[in-house]
Design a protein around this motif. Structure first.
Motif, PDB file in Angstrom:
ATOM      1  N   LEU A 171      -4.632  36.677 -17.071  1.00 49.21           N
ATOM      2  CA  LEU A 171      -3.254  36.509 -16.624  1.00 49.21           C
ATOM      3  C   LEU A 171      -2.763  37.761 -15.893  1.00 49.21           C
ATOM      4  O   LEU A 171      -2.165  37.670 -14.807  1.00 49.21           O
ATOM      5  CB  LEU A 171      -2.360  36.220 -17.830  1.00 49.21           C
ATOM      6  CG  LEU A 171      -0.938  35.729 -17.560  1.00 49.21           C
ATOM      7  CD1 LEU A 171      -0.962  34.405 -16.830  1.00 49.21           C
ATOM      8  CD2 LEU A 171      -0.172  35.593 -18.869  1.00 49.21           C
ATOM      9  N   ALA A 172      -3.026  38.937 -16.480  1.00 49.95           N
ATOM     10  CA  ALA A 172      -2.596  40.182 -15.837  1.00 49.95           C
ATOM     11  C   ALA A 172      -3.317  40.385 -14.507  1.00 49.95           C
ATOM     12  O   ALA A 172      -2.706  40.806 -13.513  1.00 49.95           O
ATOM     13  CB  ALA A 172      -2.847  41.364 -16.769  1.00 49.95           C
ATOM     14  N   GLY A 173      -4.610  40.080 -14.487  1.00 48.07           N
ATOM     15  CA  GLY A 173      -5.377  40.238 -13.254  1.00 48.07           C
ATOM     16  C   GLY A 173      -4.911  39.300 -12.160  1.00 48.07           C
ATOM     17  O   GLY A 173      -4.818  39.683 -10.984  1.00 48.07           O
ATOM     18  N   GLN A 252       0.961  52.524 -10.260  1.00 51.45           N
ATOM     19  CA  GLN A 252       1.327  53.788  -9.622  1.00 51.45           C
ATOM     20  C   GLN A 252       2.086  53.444  -8.349  1.00 51.45           C
ATOM     21  O   GLN A 252       1.501  53.015  -7.358  1.00 51.45           O
ATOM     22  CB  GLN A 252       0.075  54.613  -9.315  1.00 51.45           C
ATOM     23  CG  GLN A 252      -0.710  55.039 -10.538  1.00 51.45           C
ATOM     24  CD  GLN A 252       0.088  55.927 -11.481  1.00 51.45           C
ATOM     25  OE1 GLN A 252       0.946  56.691 -11.041  1.00 51.45           O
ATOM     26  NE2 GLN A 252      -0.193  55.839 -12.773  1.00 51.45           N
ATOM     27  N   MET A 253       3.412  53.586  -8.391  1.00 55.23           N
ATOM     28  CA  MET A 253       4.245  53.248  -7.248  1.00 55.23           C
ATOM     29  C   MET A 253       4.559  54.502  -6.451  1.00 55.23           C
ATOM     30  O   MET A 253       4.218  55.624  -6.859  1.00 55.23           O
ATOM     31  CB  MET A 253       5.508  52.549  -7.745  1.00 55.23           C
ATOM     32  CG  MET A 253       5.195  51.306  -8.583  1.00 55.23           C
ATOM     33  SD  MET A 253       6.639  50.403  -9.167  1.00 55.23           S
ATOM     34  CE  MET A 253       7.187  49.653  -7.629  1.00 55.23           C
ATOM     35  N   ASP A 254       5.217  54.326  -5.296  1.00 52.79           N
ATOM     36  CA  ASP A 254       5.414  55.473  -4.414  1.00 52.79           C
ATOM     37  C   ASP A 254       6.312  56.546  -5.016  1.00 52.79           C
ATOM     38  O   ASP A 254       6.269  57.699  -4.599  1.00 52.79           O
ATOM     39  CB  ASP A 254       5.956  55.027  -3.050  1.00 52.79           C
ATOM     40  CG  ASP A 254       7.209  54.160  -3.173  1.00 52.79           C
ATOM     41  OD1 ASP A 254       7.760  54.073  -4.291  1.00 52.79           O
ATOM     42  OD2 ASP A 254       7.619  53.575  -2.161  1.00 52.79           O
ATOM     43  N   ASP A 255       7.129  56.178  -6.007  1.00 55.61           N
ATOM     44  CA  ASP A 255       8.001  57.173  -6.638  1.00 55.61           C
ATOM     45  C   ASP A 255       7.622  57.457  -8.092  1.00 55.61           C
ATOM     46  O   ASP A 255       8.403  58.010  -8.851  1.00 55.61           O
ATOM     47  CB  ASP A 255       9.463  56.737  -6.558  1.00 55.61           C
ATOM     48  CG  ASP A 255       9.698  55.374  -7.207  1.00 55.61           C
ATOM     49  OD1 ASP A 255       8.701  54.724  -7.591  1.00 55.61           O
ATOM     50  OD2 ASP A 255      10.859  54.967  -7.330  1.00 55.61           O
ATOM     51  N   GLY A 256       6.409  57.086  -8.471  1.00 53.76           N
ATOM     52  CA  GLY A 256       5.943  57.391  -9.820  1.00 53.76           C
ATOM     53  C   GLY A 256       5.410  56.171 -10.539  1.00 53.76           C
ATOM     54  O   GLY A 256       5.403  55.058 -10.002  1.00 53.76           O
ATOM     55  N   PRO A 257       4.936  56.343 -11.792  1.00 52.96           N
ATOM     56  CA  PRO A 257       4.342  55.233 -12.532  1.00 52.96           C
ATOM     57  C   PRO A 257       5.388  54.243 -13.027  1.00 52.96           C
ATOM     58  O   PRO A 257       6.577  54.546 -13.124  1.00 52.96           O
ATOM     59  CB  PRO A 257       3.655  55.928 -13.710  1.00 52.96           C
ATOM     60  CG  PRO A 257       4.468  57.169 -13.925  1.00 52.96           C
ATOM     61  CD  PRO A 257       4.908  57.601 -12.556  1.00 52.96           C
ATOM     62  N   ALA A 258       4.921  53.050 -13.328  1.00 54.04           N
ATOM     63  CA  ALA A 258       5.750  52.016 -13.925  1.00 54.04           C
ATOM     64  C   ALA A 258       4.852  51.183 -14.825  1.00 54.04           C
ATOM     65  O   ALA A 258       3.630  51.132 -14.641  1.00 54.04           O
ATOM     66  CB  ALA A 258       6.396  51.134 -12.859  1.00 54.04           C
ATOM     67  N   THR A 259       5.440  50.560 -15.826  1.00 57.42           N
ATOM     68  CA  THR A 259       4.678  49.604 -16.639  1.00 57.42           C
ATOM     69  C   THR A 259       5.268  48.223 -16.436  1.00 57.42           C
ATOM     70  O   THR A 259       6.478  48.056 -16.237  1.00 57.42           O
ATOM     71  CB  THR A 259       4.712  49.948 -18.139  1.00 57.42           C
ATOM     72  OG1 THR A 259       6.076  49.915 -18.609  1.00 57.42           O
ATOM     73  CG2 THR A 259       4.103  51.308 -18.404  1.00 57.42           C
ATOM     74  N   LEU A 260       4.395  47.233 -16.481  1.00 58.95           N
ATOM     75  CA  LEU A 260       4.794  45.840 -16.318  1.00 58.95           C
ATOM     76  C   LEU A 260       4.071  45.035 -17.388  1.00 58.95           C
ATOM     77  O   LEU A 260       2.841  45.052 -17.447  1.00 58.95           O
ATOM     78  CB  LEU A 260       4.427  45.357 -14.920  1.00 58.95           C
ATOM     79  CG  LEU A 260       4.801  43.935 -14.516  1.00 58.95           C
ATOM     80  CD1 LEU A 260       5.031  43.869 -12.992  1.00 58.95           C
ATOM     81  CD2 LEU A 260       3.728  42.924 -14.910  1.00 58.95           C
ATOM     82  N   SER A 261       4.821  44.402 -18.266  1.00 61.60           N
ATOM     83  CA  SER A 261       4.205  43.600 -19.315  1.00 61.60           C
ATOM     84  C   SER A 261       4.608  42.148 -19.159  1.00 61.60           C
ATOM     85  O   SER A 261       5.685  41.826 -18.632  1.00 61.60           O
ATOM     86  CB  SER A 261       4.562  44.119 -20.714  1.00 61.60           C
ATOM     87  OG  SER A 261       5.964  44.209 -20.881  1.00 61.60           O
ATOM     88  N   ILE A 275       9.619  45.268 -16.824  1.00 58.02           N
ATOM     89  CA  ILE A 275       9.202  46.400 -15.997  1.00 58.02           C
ATOM     90  C   ILE A 275       9.988  47.641 -16.420  1.00 58.02           C
ATOM     91  O   ILE A 275      11.224  47.624 -16.418  1.00 58.02           O
ATOM     92  CB  ILE A 275       9.451  46.120 -14.500  1.00 58.02           C
ATOM     93  CG1 ILE A 275       8.677  44.873 -14.044  1.00 58.02           C
ATOM     94  CG2 ILE A 275       9.032  47.325 -13.657  1.00 58.02           C
ATOM     95  CD1 ILE A 275       8.979  44.457 -12.608  1.00 58.02           C
ATOM     96  N   VAL A 276       9.276  48.691 -16.782  1.00 56.65           N
ATOM     97  CA  VAL A 276       9.916  49.963 -17.141  1.00 56.65           C
ATOM     98  C   VAL A 276       9.665  50.954 -16.019  1.00 56.65           C
ATOM     99  O   VAL A 276       8.510  51.268 -15.687  1.00 56.65           O
ATOM    100  CB  VAL A 276       9.388  50.512 -18.481  1.00 56.65           C
ATOM    101  CG1 VAL A 276      10.005  51.884 -18.766  1.00 56.65           C
ATOM    102  CG2 VAL A 276       9.715  49.547 -19.616  1.00 56.65           C
ATOM    103  N   ARG A 277      10.763  51.456 -15.430  1.00 57.62           N
ATOM    104  CA  ARG A 277      10.692  52.422 -14.337  1.00 57.62           C
ATOM    105  C   ARG A 277      11.332  53.755 -14.706  1.00 57.62           C
ATOM    106  O   ARG A 277      11.132  54.751 -14.034  1.00 57.62           O
ATOM    107  CB  ARG A 277      11.429  51.845 -13.117  1.00 57.62           C
ATOM    108  CG  ARG A 277      10.922  50.492 -12.644  1.00 57.62           C
ATOM    109  CD  ARG A 277      10.085  50.626 -11.410  1.00 57.62           C
ATOM    110  NE  ARG A 277      10.885  51.088 -10.298  1.00 57.62           N
ATOM    111  CZ  ARG A 277      10.483  52.018  -9.417  1.00 57.62           C
ATOM    112  NH1 ARG A 277       9.314  52.598  -9.563  1.00 57.62           N
ATOM    113  NH2 ARG A 277      11.263  52.376  -8.413  1.00 57.62           N
ATOM    114  N   ASN A 278      12.113  53.775 -15.774  1.00 61.47           N
ATOM    115  CA  ASN A 278      12.793  54.998 -16.196  1.00 61.47           C
ATOM    116  C   ASN A 278      11.752  56.068 -16.538  1.00 61.47           C
ATOM    117  O   ASN A 278      10.984  55.908 -17.490  1.00 61.47           O
ATOM    118  CB  ASN A 278      13.665  54.697 -17.417  1.00 61.47           C
ATOM    119  CG  ASN A 278      14.512  55.885 -17.835  1.00 61.47           C
ATOM    120  OD1 ASN A 278      14.253  57.020 -17.461  1.00 61.47           O
ATOM    121  ND2 ASN A 278      15.527  55.624 -18.641  1.00 61.47           N
TER     122      ASN A 278
END
Length: 287
Positions: A171-173, A252-261, A275-278
């Motif tokens: 699913l994630a892939g 790894q986004m252009d302004d730093g890491p993020a998690t997506l569950s 999605i956690v971007r903080n």
């Protein structure tokens, strides 16, 4: 057994309890450190039940922290999500997914601090009501009432469907592949009609200021990301992981890491995206 050995034997349990109370691993570890300082200042020989003493101390420390957390939450920019608990897919799970899922932790956050403490101590950590009452300085009947109210709010919050490691990876892939190519039709096929997306930037990075509810609402946000970023999900740098027991990605986004569950439905599609971007909640990602 030395006092240090006793405390270290309980450390993981204390962190587990504090993380559920506070929704933050960093704050949980700070609270456990405060508990250690209090433990170091007493003579363990005079404590009949060290484990119960430590649980009582960490619970009260968390309740104190929640008083200031409530004020901070009132000024928080956009939706709030718990600090992600990231594990490699190949590692043995540290926790049961149903006890640390984002939906479950969000349900706990909607409880009053006392309701949360009673529910966790009794229903999750298997303490009897006498021990719970002692930890909180409340009567047993009062604790039973608090637990009953809490149960009504969190009954449906745990994941209803167990997803195998193989299915979680698939699913994630599939989601990553579709996002990396900006294939909105493929993403739409992966989402349930009532899917939700919640993103947490904390006012420090761009994120939606409200939950996106329904497939079309979610797709609108993802189309916006695709329009602003040629490749907002990069196959080469993304990692498929387990986040709070559920399938997820570290991006790894252009302004730093993020998690997506991703929370899965019974038919193997995605019912929720978190999605956690903080950046304050992502300091452990590259550790």
């Amino acid at each position: 057994m030395t006092p240090t050995d006793i405390f270290e034997g309980e450390r993981r349990r204390l962190i587990r309890l504090a993380y559920r109370m506070l929704g933050s691993l960093a704050e949980a570890e700070d609270a456990v450190q405060d508990a250690w300082l209090r433990w170091s200042a007493v003579d363990p020989a005079g404590i009949d039940a060290p484990q119960a003493w430590l649980v009582r101390v960490i619970t009260r420390l968390c309740l104190d922290r929640l008083k200031s957390a409530r004020a901070r939450r009132e000024t928080y920019v956009g939706p709030w999500l718990p600090e992600p608990l990231v594990e490699e897919v190949t590692a043995d799970p540290l926790e049961r997914a149903e006890d640390i899922s984002v939906a479950f932790l969000l349900a706990l956050q909607r409880l009053s601090p006392l309701e949360r403490a009673v529910f966790l101590l009794h229903d999750v950590f298997d303490q009897d009501y006498a021990a719970v009452a002692d930890s909180l300085g409340r009567s047993e009947p009062a604790c039973r009432q608090l637990a009953a109210r809490a149960r009504q709010h969190v009954r449906d919050a745990r994941p209803r469907f167990q997803v195998s490691e193989e299915e979680a990876g698939r699913l994630a892939g599939a989601f990553l592949q579709a996002a990396a190519s900006n294939d909105m039709s493929a993403i739409a096929s992966l989402l349930t009609e009532d899917a939700v997306l919640i993103s947490d930037g904390g006012g420090k990075r761009k994120a939606a200021l409200r939950p996106m509810i329904g497939r079309e609402d979610v797709l609108t946000l993802l189309r916006g990301l695709a329009w602003r970023h040629e490749r907002w999900a990069d196959l080469e740098t993304a990692r498929v992981v387990r986040i709070n027991g559920l399938p997820g990605l570290v991006l790894q986004m252009d302004d730093g890491p993020a998690t997506l569950s991703l929370e899965a439905s019974g038919d193997g599609r995605i019912s929720a995206i978190y999605i956690v971007r903080n950046p304050e909640k992502l300091s452990r990602i590259n550790r």
